[in-house]
Design an enzyme around this catalytic site. Structure first.
Site, PDB file in Angstrom:
ATOM      1  N   PRO A   1       0.814  -1.233   0.000  1.00 35.77           N
ATOM      2  CA  PRO A   1       0.000   0.000   0.000  1.00 35.77           C
ATOM      3  C   PRO A   1       0.839   1.271   0.000  1.00 35.77           C
ATOM      4  O   PRO A   1       1.855   1.371   0.700  1.00 35.77           O
ATOM      5  CB  PRO A   1      -0.819  -0.124   1.288  1.00 35.77           C
ATOM      6  CG  PRO A   1      -0.903  -1.587   1.552  1.00 35.77           C
ATOM      7  CD  PRO A   1       0.423  -2.140   1.098  1.00 35.77           C
ATOM      8  N   CYS A   2       0.370   2.248  -0.781  1.00 35.66           N
ATOM      9  CA  CYS A   2       1.097   3.514  -0.917  1.00 35.66           C
ATOM     10  C   CYS A   2       0.590   4.583   0.049  1.00 35.66           C
ATOM     11  O   CYS A   2       1.092   5.711   0.050  1.00 35.66           O
ATOM     12  CB  CYS A   2       0.962   4.030  -2.348  1.00 35.66           C
ATOM     13  SG  CYS A   2      -0.739   4.520  -2.793  1.00 35.66           S
ATOM     14  N   THR A   3      -0.386   4.234   0.878  1.00 38.41           N
ATOM     15  CA  THR A   3      -1.124   5.212   1.687  1.00 38.41           C
ATOM     16  C   THR A   3      -0.235   6.211   2.406  1.00 38.41           C
ATOM     17  O   THR A   3      -0.544   7.405   2.469  1.00 38.41           O
ATOM     18  CB  THR A   3      -1.980   4.472   2.734  1.00 38.41           C
ATOM     19  OG1 THR A   3      -2.587   3.338   2.117  1.00 38.41           O
ATOM     20  CG2 THR A   3      -3.052   5.395   3.297  1.00 38.41           C
ATOM     21  N   ASN A   4       0.872   5.761   2.953  1.00 35.90           N
ATOM     22  CA  ASN A   4       1.691   6.613   3.831  1.00 35.90           C
ATOM     23  C   ASN A   4       2.941   7.174   3.169  1.00 35.90           C
ATOM     24  O   ASN A   4       3.718   7.870   3.816  1.00 35.90           O
ATOM     25  CB  ASN A   4       2.075   5.826   5.087  1.00 35.90           C
ATOM     26  CG  ASN A   4       0.861   5.216   5.760  1.00 35.90           C
ATOM     27  OD1 ASN A   4       0.555   4.044   5.528  1.00 35.90           O
ATOM     28  ND2 ASN A   4       0.147   6.016   6.531  1.00 35.90           N
TER      29      ASN A   4
ATOM     30  N   SER B   1       2.638   8.163  -0.470  1.00 35.36           N
ATOM     31  CA  SER B   1       2.169   8.901  -1.638  1.00 35.36           C
ATOM     32  C   SER B   1       2.048  10.388  -1.325  1.00 35.36           C
ATOM     33  O   SER B   1       1.696  10.777  -0.208  1.00 35.36           O
ATOM     34  CB  SER B   1       0.807   8.357  -2.082  1.00 35.36           C
ATOM     35  OG  SER B   1       0.201   9.199  -3.036  1.00 35.36           O
TER      36      SER B   1
END
Length: 385
Positions: free
Chosen positions: A75-78, A80
């Site tokens: 996941p790129c959530t943190n 991006s």
């Protein structure tokens, strides 16, 4: 011993990495993700038996079969620029460390061993997250596991009419660390996939064990937005379209009016964003008409749904991009879309995936040649023994 083209696909989602690798002769023996809706879509497209619907934090490397390639689109959530930017050690992006743990645990088991090849995908923001420290720490963690690494950036717009820039890391267990002169020589010959910011990152981190390869020029896209439009989909009613038009900046309204004068259809896309318009911060429809869609997103909110527009013959029409068009924008027009999954979950699956022809290109131009070289090395060492 001879390597086989086998893969473990972590954070597998709906399987677009699987699709791209299959097209280049790879067999996915293990796929993992925690979403039941993604599992259903994956299994509808690729069959049952090897997809595991679990949280990566709850399983160990002992559950993964022996494979040649391990892929991870964590996941790129943190990391991006559109996310929290809280870094690689927080939130969902911290699952990168579970992938590292998996590789270590596989290496602890002699009958399995670490995969000799790894492929990691994430957003371009990984390059600058934590002022570059997140990527440095990640690459050194892979070095500590024995992997020499390479990085490059590819925009899916080279293959499909969608702007989707992603950073890729490839690691292998067989390469020696390259000298500064070797790295300089390779980078001096590279253009498309290693833009200057990537070259600068590599040059400024000589303590990382690099294993760079020459890459061919990226292809020129042969399609545009008009080629992915599903003509069977209904357009919005006049009132809803007019409401969207009235949310535009004046310059975009003028552009639409010019397009309406043509005796043919012109297409564009729109995202709604909060912008200062007429002196007030309000929802604003921002128009793009360069023949490329904006990056597909996961539809967590109304503003994340991309809108397609057409104008010509004195008309202006608009509507949301549908599932079929999302698949086409991801280079997956043949993907079997299930009928029992909600549209929102289907769009989430595509918006959270990796563009298929990008993976095909990486496999054809990097993974497959490297795979063949590794097998030749193994064969030569066996003869010498």
């Amino acid at each position: 011993m001879k390597l086989e083209k086998t893969v473990a696909d972590f954070f597998a989602g709906i399987g677009l990495v699987t699709m791209g690798l299959i097209k280049q002769g790879w067999q996915v023996k293990y796929a993992l993700d925690y979403s039941d809706e993604k599992r259903q879509m994956y299994q509808n497209a690729f069959g049952v038996g090897h997809y595991h619907c679990k949280d990566i934090r709850e399983i160990s490397g002992t559950e993964v079969p022996k494979v040649t390639l391990a892929h991870a689109s964590f996941p790129c959530t943190n990391i991006s620029v559109a996310g929290s930017r809280s870094g690689l050690h927080s939130g969902e992006s911290s699952t990168f460390w579970d992938f590292v743990r998996f590789l270590h645990e596989m290496g602890e088991l002699r009958e399995i061993g670490k995969p000799p090849l790894i492929l990691i995908e994430n957003v371009e923001g990984f390059l600058t997250s934590g002022r570059g420290e997140d990527l440095i720490v990640a690459l050194k963690a892979l070095n500590n596991l024995g992997y020499a690494v390479d990085i490059f950036i590819i925009d899916a717009a080279h293959f499909v009419p969608q702007s989707r820039v992603r950073l890729f890391i490839i690691g292998n267990l067989f390469s020696f660390s390259q000298t500064y002169d070797e790295i300089e020589r390779i980078m001096s010959q590279q253009k498309g996939a290693r833009p200057q910011k990537v070259k600068d990152f590599i040059a400024s981190n000589p303590t990382i064990k690099w294993s760079l390869r020459n890459l061919p020029d990226l292809p020129q896209r042969t399609t545009n937005l008009a080629d992915i439009v599903d003509e069977s989909e209904e357009w919005w009613v006049k009132e809803r379209t007019e409401y969207l038009f009235n949310q535009m900046f004046e310059r975009h309204k003028s552009q639409i009016r010019l397009m309406m004068q043509n005796e043919y259809w012109s297409y564009g896309t729109v995202f709604r964003r909060m912008r200062m318009r007429s002196g007030i911060k309000q929802s604003t429809a921002e128009l793009r008409t360069d023949g490329i869609a904006g990056c597909l997103r996961t539809p967590k909110g109304g503003s994340a749904r991309q809108i397609i527009v057409r104008a010509g013959f004195g008309r202006f029409d608009a509507r949301l991009i549908n599932a079929c068009e999302s698949a086409r924008l991801m280079g997956a027009s043949e993907y079997l879309i299930p009928q029992n999954i909600s549209l929102n979950n289907i769009l989430f699956g595509f918006g959270d995936a990796v563009c298929v022809p990008v993976i095909e290109w990486i496999a054809a131009n990097y993974l497959n040649p490297l795979f063949n070289e590794l097998n030749s090395m193994i064969k030569a060492s066996q003869r010498a023994a």
